[in-house]
Scaffold this motif. Structure first.
Motif, PDB file in Angstrom:
ATOM      1  N   ASP A 101      -4.665   4.309  -2.412  1.00  0.00           N
ATOM      2  CA  ASP A 101      -6.005   4.769  -2.056  1.00  0.00           C
ATOM      3  C   ASP A 101      -6.095   6.246  -2.421  1.00  0.00           C
ATOM      4  O   ASP A 101      -5.445   7.090  -1.798  1.00  0.00           O
ATOM      5  CB  ASP A 101      -6.254   4.569  -0.562  1.00  0.00           C
ATOM      6  CG  ASP A 101      -7.696   4.843  -0.173  1.00  0.00           C
ATOM      7  OD1 ASP A 101      -8.412   5.526  -0.930  1.00  0.00           O
ATOM      8  OD2 ASP A 101      -8.112   4.363   0.888  1.00  0.00           O
ATOM      9  N   CYS A 102      -6.872   6.556  -3.426  1.00  0.00           N
ATOM     10  CA  CYS A 102      -6.968   7.927  -3.944  1.00  0.00           C
ATOM     11  C   CYS A 102      -7.990   8.767  -3.199  1.00  0.00           C
ATOM     12  O   CYS A 102      -8.069   9.980  -3.410  1.00  0.00           O
ATOM     13  CB  CYS A 102      -7.335   7.892  -5.427  1.00  0.00           C
ATOM     14  SG  CYS A 102      -6.153   6.989  -6.428  1.00  0.00           S
ATOM     15  N   GLY A 103      -8.764   8.173  -2.323  1.00  0.00           N
ATOM     16  CA  GLY A 103      -9.838   8.877  -1.641  1.00  0.00           C
ATOM     17  C   GLY A 103      -9.393  10.001  -0.734  1.00  0.00           C
ATOM     18  O   GLY A 103     -10.061  11.016  -0.626  1.00  0.00           O
ATOM     19  N   THR A 138      -8.793  -0.303 -11.255  1.00  0.00           N
ATOM     20  CA  THR A 138      -9.514   0.378 -10.189  1.00  0.00           C
ATOM     21  C   THR A 138     -10.279  -0.652  -9.377  1.00  0.00           C
ATOM     22  O   THR A 138     -10.834  -1.602  -9.914  1.00  0.00           O
ATOM     23  CB  THR A 138     -10.480   1.444 -10.741  1.00  0.00           C
ATOM     24  OG1 THR A 138     -11.364   0.839 -11.657  1.00  0.00           O
ATOM     25  CG2 THR A 138      -9.710   2.564 -11.427  1.00  0.00           C
ATOM     26  N   SER A 152       0.850  -1.176   0.000  1.00  0.00           N
ATOM     27  CA  SER A 152       0.000   0.000   0.000  1.00  0.00           C
ATOM     28  C   SER A 152       0.892   1.235   0.000  1.00  0.00           C
ATOM     29  O   SER A 152       1.806   1.346   0.815  1.00  0.00           O
ATOM     30  CB  SER A 152      -0.898  -0.007   1.231  1.00  0.00           C
ATOM     31  OG  SER A 152      -1.752   1.099   1.206  1.00  0.00           O
ATOM     32  N   ASN A 195       1.253   5.537  -0.133  1.00  0.00           N
ATOM     33  CA  ASN A 195       0.626   6.832   0.092  1.00  0.00           C
ATOM     34  C   ASN A 195       1.429   7.860  -0.696  1.00  0.00           C
ATOM     35  O   ASN A 195       2.564   8.175  -0.345  1.00  0.00           O
ATOM     36  CB  ASN A 195       0.626   7.181   1.580  1.00  0.00           C
ATOM     37  CG  ASN A 195      -0.071   8.488   1.866  1.00  0.00           C
ATOM     38  OD1 ASN A 195      -0.318   9.294   0.978  1.00  0.00           O
ATOM     39  ND2 ASN A 195      -0.383   8.713   3.123  1.00  0.00           N
ATOM     40  N   ARG A 223      -7.743   2.578  -5.562  1.00  0.00           N
ATOM     41  CA  ARG A 223      -8.975   2.427  -4.787  1.00  0.00           C
ATOM     42  C   ARG A 223      -9.527   3.822  -4.510  1.00  0.00           C
ATOM     43  O   ARG A 223      -8.781   4.770  -4.352  1.00  0.00           O
ATOM     44  CB  ARG A 223      -8.693   1.708  -3.472  1.00  0.00           C
ATOM     45  CG  ARG A 223      -9.960   1.537  -2.627  1.00  0.00           C
ATOM     46  CD  ARG A 223      -9.702   0.808  -1.337  1.00  0.00           C
ATOM     47  NE  ARG A 223      -9.316  -0.568  -1.521  1.00  0.00           N
ATOM     48  CZ  ARG A 223     -10.158  -1.582  -1.750  1.00  0.00           C
ATOM     49  NH1 ARG A 223     -11.440  -1.365  -1.843  1.00  0.00           N
ATOM     50  NH2 ARG A 223      -9.719  -2.805  -1.882  1.00  0.00           N
ATOM     51  N   ASN A 224     -10.851   3.937  -4.437  1.00  0.00           N
ATOM     52  CA  ASN A 224     -11.530   5.205  -4.145  1.00  0.00           C
ATOM     53  C   ASN A 224     -11.141   6.307  -5.134  1.00  0.00           C
ATOM     54  O   ASN A 224     -10.810   7.421  -4.762  1.00  0.00           O
ATOM     55  CB  ASN A 224     -11.228   5.672  -2.716  1.00  0.00           C
ATOM     56  CG  ASN A 224     -11.759   4.714  -1.682  1.00  0.00           C
ATOM     57  OD1 ASN A 224     -12.860   4.193  -1.816  1.00  0.00           O
ATOM     58  ND2 ASN A 224     -10.977   4.458  -0.653  1.00  0.00           N
ATOM     59  N   ALA A 234     -14.632   0.999  -3.699  1.00  0.00           N
ATOM     60  CA  ALA A 234     -14.344   1.689  -2.442  1.00  0.00           C
ATOM     61  C   ALA A 234     -14.255   0.679  -1.304  1.00  0.00           C
ATOM     62  O   ALA A 234     -14.913  -0.350  -1.307  1.00  0.00           O
ATOM     63  CB  ALA A 234     -15.428   2.714  -2.143  1.00  0.00           C
ATOM     64  N   ALA A 235     -13.414   1.007  -0.340  1.00  0.00           N
ATOM     65  CA  ALA A 235     -13.261   0.132   0.829  1.00  0.00           C
ATOM     66  C   ALA A 235     -14.552   0.080   1.604  1.00  0.00           C
ATOM     67  O   ALA A 235     -15.271   1.071   1.722  1.00  0.00           O
ATOM     68  CB  ALA A 235     -12.134   0.644   1.718  1.00  0.00           C
TER      69      ALA A 235
END
Length: 106
Positions: free
Chosen positions: A48-50, A101, A20, A22, A80-81, A104-105
């Motif tokens: 995680d793009c959210g 893609t 993962s 960031n 994700r997101n 969403a989690a």
């Protein structure tokens, strides 16, 4: 965290992201250098793009540039997101085939 199975043409077993990432705290160029030092040829990365602050502060073009750096280095990138704006830009640039893609989690 569960991911939908993704299979490879070389293996019927599911291939899942293993790292993962960031993008707010890790620059793609630094990550590529680290992966080269550890000799990981085709790393599988989850982003995680959210909640990406850099998406809001530096813009979509910065995030897409970082994703392309990772892809060019041989990484398989899962997103994700994905925000509607990022998804639209990836589609306009015809980059949706490069990055998977995930929903969403939960």
């Amino acid at each position: 965290m569960r991911f939908p199975p993704v299979t490879s043409k070389f293996s019927p077993l599911p291939i899942l992201p293993v790292m993962s990432i960031n993008l707010d705290t890790t620059a793609a160029t630094e990550l590529v250098r680290t992966l080269q030092r550890t000799r990981q040829r085709y790393p599988r990365l989850l982003i995680d793009c959210g909640n990406l602050k850099c998406l809001r502060t530096l813009g979509v073009s910065h995030v897409i540039s970082e994703l392309l750096i990772l892809h060019r280095a041989g990484a398989h990138v899962w997103l994700r997101n994905v925000t509607p704006v990022l998804h639209h830009c990836l589609a306009l640039l015809k980059l949706t085939a490069l990055f998977r893609t995930l929903p969403a989690a939960a």
